[in-house]
Design a protein around this motif. Structure first.
Motif, mmCIF file in Angstrom:
data_model
loop_
_atom_site.group_PDB
_atom_site.id
_atom_site.type_symbol
_atom_site.label_atom_id
_atom_site.label_comp_id
_atom_site.label_asym_id
_atom_site.label_seq_id
_atom_site.Cartn_x
_atom_site.Cartn_y
_atom_site.Cartn_z
ATOM 1 N N THR A 237 -4.885 -7.881 -5.480
ATOM 2 C CA THR A 237 -3.647 -7.680 -4.712
ATOM 3 C C THR A 237 -2.517 -8.374 -5.482
ATOM 4 O O THR A 237 -2.759 -9.350 -6.201
ATOM 5 N N PRO A 238 -1.281 -7.885 -5.323
ATOM 6 C CA PRO A 238 -0.160 -8.548 -5.987
ATOM 7 C C PRO A 238 -0.018 -10.013 -5.563
ATOM 8 O O PRO A 238 0.341 -10.868 -6.379
ATOM 9 N N GLU A 239 -0.343 -10.310 -4.295
ATOM 10 C CA GLU A 239 -0.234 -11.696 -3.818
ATOM 11 C C GLU A 239 -1.224 -12.606 -4.538
ATOM 12 O O GLU A 239 -0.878 -13.715 -4.960
ATOM 13 N N ALA A 240 -2.463 -12.134 -4.688
ATOM 14 C CA ALA A 240 -3.470 -12.931 -5.418
ATOM 15 C C ALA A 240 -3.024 -13.133 -6.864
ATOM 16 O O ALA A 240 -3.138 -14.231 -7.421
ATOM 17 N N ALA A 241 -2.492 -12.076 -7.470
ATOM 18 C CA ALA A 241 -2.026 -12.162 -8.860
ATOM 19 C C ALA A 241 -0.913 -13.199 -8.987
ATOM 20 O O ALA A 241 -0.901 -13.998 -9.935
ATOM 21 N N TYR A 242 0.002 -13.195 -8.049
ATOM 22 C CA TYR A 242 1.134 -14.125 -8.068
ATOM 23 C C TYR A 242 0.639 -15.578 -8.040
ATOM 24 O O TYR A 242 1.066 -16.419 -8.831
ATOM 25 N N VAL A 243 -0.298 -15.853 -7.135
ATOM 26 C CA VAL A 243 -0.840 -17.224 -7.002
ATOM 27 C C VAL A 243 -1.614 -17.617 -8.260
ATOM 28 O O VAL A 243 -1.474 -18.740 -8.764
ATOM 29 N N MET A 244 -2.411 -16.696 -8.799
ATOM 30 C CA MET A 244 -3.191 -16.994 -10.005
ATOM 31 C C MET A 244 -2.269 -17.251 -11.198
ATOM 32 O O MET A 244 -2.511 -18.165 -11.992
ATOM 33 N N CYS A 245 -1.200 -16.465 -11.304
ATOM 34 C CA CYS A 245 -0.252 -16.673 -12.414
ATOM 35 C C CYS A 245 0.478 -18.007 -12.260
ATOM 36 O O CYS A 245 0.710 -18.710 -13.247
#
Length: 317
Positions: A237-245
């Motif tokens: 999900t874009p939200e998971a990607a944002y947190v991981m980045c």
């Protein structure tokens, strides 16, 4: 004499009480304490919405689509895979290079370890990596000895990169030591091959958990962190990607170590790819916009991107 004994007993009791009040922080909690892991899910959603609304359109270009095509990890992880089907799969990558010499080739072919040798012996394109999912993919539920053996054999048979799944059950039960030990042992088994750690973010539920898992995975030896196996919903999900980045950026600021990022599972459209590209660009910056540091785990996206690049519907893969 009794008074001396009593005093000693009281001192010991006081010491135990003191220990109980101030438990020694584990090295894993200490590692996490350097980062902000107390995240608000709604705030993350809002930040992602803002990036998508304001920034994605400027990346909707032919140049970015060519770059994204060159970051694809062309993946076949099916129950029905066979030596014949994987050989044909690899042949398509060989043929692509001859058919479209002006376009970038995919970054990686990703298969099960039992096919590492097949790909290794038939791949003719320089610069395409051979990734194997290992360590009892997709559940990671196996004895560590089995996971280590599978990983070492994949590398021996020609895998140049290894994708493992973080032991999610251990993470959710708070066994951070167990999580890190598993990851670190598998990192040793990889030798020089870079290791991607799949967090299976859909199982982690909260932004805080995703941030913690990202940091622990990097701390334990991950060279990349990856969203999902693609075998469970929700996947990337874009939200998971944002947190991981965010975690990758903070880890880089803290340690100077650059870690790669790979969204995988649920990349169903060119727009999905553009969203992930934009999040990486906005959170991590240009340094991560190479096909070494950003990978996309997908197969269905290859033909979609190719169709947009060529301006006509194309089903090459």
């Amino acid at each position: 004499m009794a008074t001396v004994e009593n005093n000693k007993h009281n001192e010991q009791a006081h010491e135990h009480k003191h220990e109980h009040e101030f438990p020694k922080m584990s090295k894993y909690d200490e590692a996490l304490s350097k980062y902000n892991t107390d995240l608000d899910d709604a705030a993350v959603r809002d930040a992602v919405r803002k990036i998508i609304a304001e920034k994605v359109h400027e990346n909707d270009t032919l140049e970015v689509k060519k770059f994204l095509f060159g970051s694809i990890e062309l993946t076949s992880l099916k129950t029905t895979d066979s030596d014949e089907s994987i050989l044909a799969f690899t042949e398509r990558v060989n043929q692509f290079d001859a058919t479209y010499p002006d376009l970038p080739h995919v970054a990686t072919i990703c298969v099960y370890p039992c096919f590492a040798k097949t790909v290794s012996e038939s791949l003719e394109v320089d610069g395409v990596e051979i990734a194997c999912v290992s360590g009892s993919f997709p559940s990671s539920q196996a004895l560590i000895e089995v996971k280590v053996a599978e990983t070492a054999l994949a590398v021996k048979d020609g895998a140049t990169e290894i994708d493992i799944v973080m032991p999610v059950g251990k993470f959710l039960s708070g066994d951070y030591e167990g999580v890190c030990d598993d990851i670190n042992e598998l990192k040793q088994a990889c030798g020089d091959a870079p290791m991607k750690v799949i967090l299976e973010t859909g199982c982690l539920k909260t932004a805080s958990n995703i941030k913690k898992a990202s940091i622990l995975a990097m701390y334990a030896g991950a060279d990349y962190i990856k969203t999902s196996t693609g075998k469970l919903e929700p996947a990337a999900t874009p939200e998971a990607a944002y947190v991981m980045c965010q975690a990758i950026k903070e880890y880089y600021d803290e340690t100077g170590i650059q870690i790669g990022f790979k969204p995988a599972g649920g990349l169903n459209s060119v727009m999905d790819a553009l969203i992930y590209y934009t999040i990486v660009k906005e959170v991590l910056g240009e340094k991560w916009l190479t096909n070494k540091w950003l990978r996309l785990g997908t197969s269905r996206l290859a033909n979609m991107l190719l169709s947009e690049i060529l301006g006509e519907e194309t089903k090459f893969f």
